[in-house]
Write a protein that holds these residues in place. Structure first.
Motif, PDB file in Angstrom:
ATOM      1  N   VAL A   1       0.845  -1.201   0.000  1.00 20.85           N
ATOM      2  CA  VAL A   1       0.000   0.000   0.000  1.00 20.85           C
ATOM      3  C   VAL A   1       0.879   1.250   0.000  1.00 20.85           C
ATOM      4  CG1 VAL A   1      -1.642   1.342   1.369  1.00 20.85           C
ATOM      5  CG2 VAL A   1      -1.992  -1.107   1.066  1.00 20.85           C
ATOM      6  N   LEU A   2       1.936   1.249   0.803  1.00 19.45           N
ATOM      7  CA  LEU A   2       2.835   2.401   0.852  1.00 19.45           C
ATOM      8  C   LEU A   2       3.514   2.627  -0.502  1.00 19.45           C
ATOM      9  CD1 LEU A   2       4.507   1.822   4.341  1.00 19.45           C
ATOM     10  CD2 LEU A   2       2.884   3.631   3.756  1.00 19.45           C
ATOM     11  N   ARG A   3       3.966   1.537  -1.121  1.00 21.88           N
ATOM     12  CA  ARG A   3       4.634   1.671  -2.423  1.00 21.88           C
ATOM     13  C   ARG A   3       3.685   2.223  -3.480  1.00 21.88           C
ATOM     14  NH1 ARG A   3       6.243  -3.771  -1.215  1.00 21.88           N
ATOM     15  NH2 ARG A   3       8.239  -3.742  -0.103  1.00 21.88           N
ATOM     16  N   ALA A   4       2.402   1.927  -3.333  1.00 20.75           N
ATOM     17  CA  ALA A   4       1.400   2.391  -4.302  1.00 20.75           C
ATOM     18  C   ALA A   4       0.912   3.807  -4.007  1.00 20.75           C
ATOM     19  CB  ALA A   4       0.218   1.422  -4.314  1.00 20.75           C
ATOM     20  N   GLY A   5       1.480   4.442  -2.993  1.00 27.78           N
ATOM     21  CA  GLY A   5       1.086   5.811  -2.662  1.00 27.78           C
ATOM     22  C   GLY A   5      -0.061   5.912  -1.678  1.00 27.78           C
ATOM     23  N   GLY A   6      -0.395   4.798  -1.012  1.00 31.70           N
ATOM     24  CA  GLY A   6      -1.500   4.799  -0.064  1.00 31.70           C
ATOM     25  C   GLY A   6      -1.073   5.149   1.349  1.00 31.70           C
ATOM     26  N   LEU A   7      -2.069   5.194   2.237  1.00 31.87           N
ATOM     27  CA  LEU A   7      -1.841   5.513   3.642  1.00 31.87           C
ATOM     28  C   LEU A   7      -2.055   4.281   4.503  1.00 31.87           C
ATOM     29  CD1 LEU A   7      -3.623   8.981   4.054  1.00 31.87           C
ATOM     30  CD2 LEU A   7      -1.274   8.480   3.327  1.00 31.87           C
ATOM     31  N   VAL A   8      -1.144   4.060   5.449  1.00 30.59           N
ATOM     32  CA  VAL A   8      -1.201   2.916   6.349  1.00 30.59           C
ATOM     33  C   VAL A   8      -1.150   3.418   7.791  1.00 30.59           C
ATOM     34  CG1 VAL A   8       0.025   0.871   7.177  1.00 30.59           C
ATOM     35  CG2 VAL A   8      -0.121   1.321   4.718  1.00 30.59           C
ATOM     36  N   ALA A   9      -2.095   2.993   8.606  1.00 31.77           N
ATOM     37  CA  ALA A   9      -2.019   3.252  10.044  1.00 31.77           C
ATOM     38  C   ALA A   9      -1.157   2.171  10.661  1.00 31.77           C
ATOM     39  CB  ALA A   9      -3.408   3.259  10.666  1.00 31.77           C
ATOM     40  N   LEU A  10      -0.102   2.565  11.351  1.00 31.29           N
ATOM     41  CA  LEU A  10       0.846   1.604  11.901  1.00 31.29           C
ATOM     42  C   LEU A  10       1.078   1.854  13.384  1.00 31.29           C
ATOM     43  CD1 LEU A  10       4.487   2.652  11.246  1.00 31.29           C
ATOM     44  CD2 LEU A  10       2.646   3.953  10.175  1.00 31.29           C
ATOM     45  N   PRO A  11       1.314   0.780  14.125  1.00 31.11           N
ATOM     46  CA  PRO A  11       1.572   0.945  15.553  1.00 31.11           C
ATOM     47  C   PRO A  11       3.014   1.344  15.807  1.00 31.11           C
ATOM     48  CG  PRO A  11       1.726  -1.367  14.975  1.00 31.11           C
ATOM     49  CD  PRO A  11       1.346  -0.633  13.713  1.00 31.11           C
ATOM     50  N   THR A  12       3.221   2.171  16.811  1.00 33.90           N
ATOM     51  CA  THR A  12       4.560   2.411  17.350  1.00 33.90           C
ATOM     52  C   THR A  12       4.452   2.235  18.865  1.00 33.90           C
ATOM     53  OG1 THR A  12       4.448   4.786  17.844  1.00 33.90           O
ATOM     54  CG2 THR A  12       4.893   4.157  15.543  1.00 33.90           C
ATOM     55  N   GLU A  13       5.557   2.355  19.555  1.00 33.95           N
ATOM     56  CA  GLU A  13       5.495   2.236  21.010  1.00 33.95           C
ATOM     57  C   GLU A  13       4.798   3.428  21.648  1.00 33.95           C
ATOM     58  OE1 GLU A  13       9.429   4.412  20.448  1.00 33.95           O
ATOM     59  OE2 GLU A  13       7.907   3.367  19.285  1.00 33.95           O
ATOM     60  N   THR A  14       4.708   4.561  20.922  1.00 36.22           N
ATOM     61  CA  THR A  14       4.107   5.770  21.483  1.00 36.22           C
ATOM     62  C   THR A  14       2.611   5.811  21.197  1.00 36.22           C
ATOM     63  OG1 THR A  14       4.720   7.025  19.492  1.00 36.22           O
ATOM     64  CG2 THR A  14       6.264   7.054  21.343  1.00 36.22           C
ATOM     65  N   VAL A  15       2.238   6.085  19.940  1.00 35.14           N
ATOM     66  CA  VAL A  15       0.840   6.083  19.501  1.00 35.14           C
ATOM     67  C   VAL A  15       0.801   5.496  18.087  1.00 35.14           C
ATOM     68  CG1 VAL A  15       0.278   8.120  20.896  1.00 35.14           C
ATOM     69  CG2 VAL A  15       0.953   8.425  18.497  1.00 35.14           C
ATOM     70  N   TYR A  16      -0.391   5.281  17.558  1.00 38.15           N
ATOM     71  CA  TYR A  16      -0.512   4.825  16.177  1.00 38.15           C
ATOM     72  C   TYR A  16      -0.259   5.994  15.239  1.00 38.15           C
ATOM     73  CZ  TYR A  16      -2.119   0.036  16.859  1.00 38.15           C
ATOM     74  OH  TYR A  16      -2.168  -1.299  17.163  1.00 38.15           O
ATOM     75  N   GLY A  17       0.491   5.721  14.154  1.00 41.31           N
ATOM     76  CA  GLY A  17       0.808   6.747  13.184  1.00 41.31           C
ATOM     77  C   GLY A  17       0.055   6.556  11.884  1.00 41.31           C
ATOM     78  N   LEU A  18      -0.128   7.654  11.160  1.00 41.43           N
ATOM     79  CA  LEU A  18      -0.738   7.615   9.833  1.00 41.43           C
ATOM     80  C   LEU A  18       0.395   7.756   8.833  1.00 41.43           C
ATOM     81  CD1 LEU A  18      -3.313   7.519   8.116  1.00 41.43           C
ATOM     82  CD2 LEU A  18      -3.402  10.021   8.275  1.00 41.43           C
ATOM     83  N   GLY A  19       0.786   6.623   8.235  1.00 36.70           N
ATOM     84  CA  GLY A  19       2.019   6.563   7.482  1.00 36.70           C
ATOM     85  C   GLY A  19       1.871   6.677   5.981  1.00 36.70           C
ATOM     86  N   ALA A  20       2.890   7.293   5.347  1.00 29.67           N
ATOM     87  CA  ALA A  20       2.998   7.372   3.891  1.00 29.67           C
ATOM     88  C   ALA A  20       4.465   7.277   3.516  1.00 29.67           C
ATOM     89  CB  ALA A  20       2.413   8.688   3.372  1.00 29.67           C
ATOM     90  N   ASN A  21       4.717   6.933   2.272  1.00 28.18           N
ATOM     91  CA  ASN A  21       6.073   6.918   1.737  1.00 28.18           C
ATOM     92  C   ASN A  21       6.666   8.313   1.878  1.00 28.18           C
ATOM     93  OD1 ASN A  21       8.390   6.889   0.173  1.00 28.18           O
ATOM     94  ND2 ASN A  21       7.435   6.005  -1.636  1.00 28.18           N
ATOM     95  N   ALA A  22       7.729   8.443   2.663  1.00 24.20           N
ATOM     96  CA  ALA A  22       8.297   9.756   2.961  1.00 24.20           C
ATOM     97  C   ALA A  22       8.850  10.454   1.728  1.00 24.20           C
ATOM     98  CB  ALA A  22       9.405   9.619   4.001  1.00 24.20           C
ATOM     99  N   GLU A  23       9.103   9.709   0.645  1.00 18.45           N
ATOM    100  CA  GLU A  23       9.676  10.301  -0.563  1.00 18.45           C
ATOM    101  C   GLU A  23       8.632  10.530  -1.658  1.00 18.45           C
ATOM    102  OE1 GLU A  23      13.913   8.826  -1.349  1.00 18.45           O
ATOM    103  OE2 GLU A  23      13.054   7.209  -0.148  1.00 18.45           O
TER     104      GLU A  23
END
Length: 325
Positions: free
Chosen positions: A14-36
């Motif tokens: 999903v990230l490679r295709a330009g989508g958004l992924v909610a991912l867990p971290t030790e702090t809070v859940y993040g709304l992730g995207a390909n940083a580049e």
């Protein structure tokens, strides 16, 4: 770690295709995207309703590629990296060419960290790049610490939710600016400032106003639907009962020192005595009081030391003015 290998591979796709992924971290859940991917990063701002001038944190899988993301990494930064990564520490550095300006809010600095969560690290490894990931919630509202929190708030606006269980820290990372002569704390968080100062052998600078815009600096942030009012610990019960008499549906975050007090309020949450447990549960407590129909929450600030400083920062901003743009 509850996410399956297939789920992690799907999220990476999903990230490679330009989508958004909610991912867990030790702090809070993040709304992730390909940083580049500037278009994908821009979509984060759209989904959250986040001002484009507010920079995002770039998450990387380990410290080795840090030089790819930052133009220069001073010795102070490397010392902190060696001691606290992976972990809830974000470093503000000079932006490297790999980072698009949309991810930094137009600034020539970039915030970077390595999360300490097996699912996040597995995703970063499978993806093979950096992931920009602010908290997976609407801008200014309570951060999510479970996958269900993300689904309840963002719904179909997220292309994939990667469930890694509840977050074990519960408040966002500490942000340290290492671009100047003296490292400066821009946001208290999951790594206590005392621990950082012990490693550095010097006090951190605390700027009166941040010259570098960083996450969590909006006057109203981390806020539930209910209005938050702060009181001295010994006055929380009286303030809550007065507000209840005035017709409010009052929620109370009752300090541990007053655990035996009887409170006439709509809902009461007993605050843990442990600051680690309080930090882990803070956002859940605020969501719980919202769900119980409270329109006002009375709380007090813990001692401004250790994780108490981060908790107090979140409560102070949750109580901030809601009409500030």
């Amino acid at each position: 770690m509850t996410a399956s290998t297939s789920g992690i591979d799907m999220a990476a796709g999903v990230l490679r295709a330009g989508g958004l992924v909610a991912l867990p971290t030790e702090t809070v859940y993040g709304l992730g995207a390909n940083a580049e991917d500037p278009a994908a990063v821009s979509r984060i701002f759209q989904v959250k309703g986040r001002p484009p001038s507010h920079p995002l944190i770039v998450h990387i899988g380990d410290a080795e590629p840090l030089d790819d993301w930052a133009e220069e990494v001073p010795a102070t930064a490397r010392l902190l990296v060696e001691r606290f990564w992976p972990g809830p520490l974000t470093l503000v550095l000079r932006r490297g060419r790999r980072v698009p300006l949309v991810a930094t809010g137009g600034l020539e600095t970039v915030a970077v960290r390595v999360p300490d969560h097996p699912v996040a690290l597995a995703l970063l490894s499978a993806f093979g790049g950096g992931i920009t990931a602010p908290s997976a919630n609407r801008f200014g509202s309570v951060s999510p610490t479970t996958a269900d929190d993300v689904r309840a708030e963002l719904g179909d606006a997220v292309d994939f939710v990667l469930d890694g269980g509840p977050c074990r820290v519960g408040v966002e990372s500490t942000i340290i600016d290492v671009t100047g002569e003296v490292p400066a704390v821009l946001r208290p968080g999951g790594v206590p400032c005392e621990d950082l100062e012990a490693v550095l052998g010097r006090p951190l600078a605390v700027p009166s106003t941040s010259r570098i815009r960083v996450p969590g600096q909006h006057p109203s942030h981390y806020a539930p639907r209910a209005r938050v009012v702060l009181a001295e610990p010994e006055k929380v019960v009286a303030e809550a009962e007065l507000a209840q008499q005035q017709g409010h549906r009052v929620g109370v975050l009752l300090p541990a020192a007053f655990a035996d007090a009887e409170v006439k309020a709509h809902a009461v949450v007993q605050v843990p005595g442990s600051m680690a447990a309080y930090a882990r549960g803070l956002y859940g407590f605020l969501r719980e009081l919202d769900q119980k129909g409270c329109d006002l929450i009375v709380a007090s600030l813990p001692a401004a030391e250790g994780l108490g400083l981060a908790i107090g920062n979140r409560l102070h901003r949750a109580a901030g003015p809601r009409n500030t743009v």
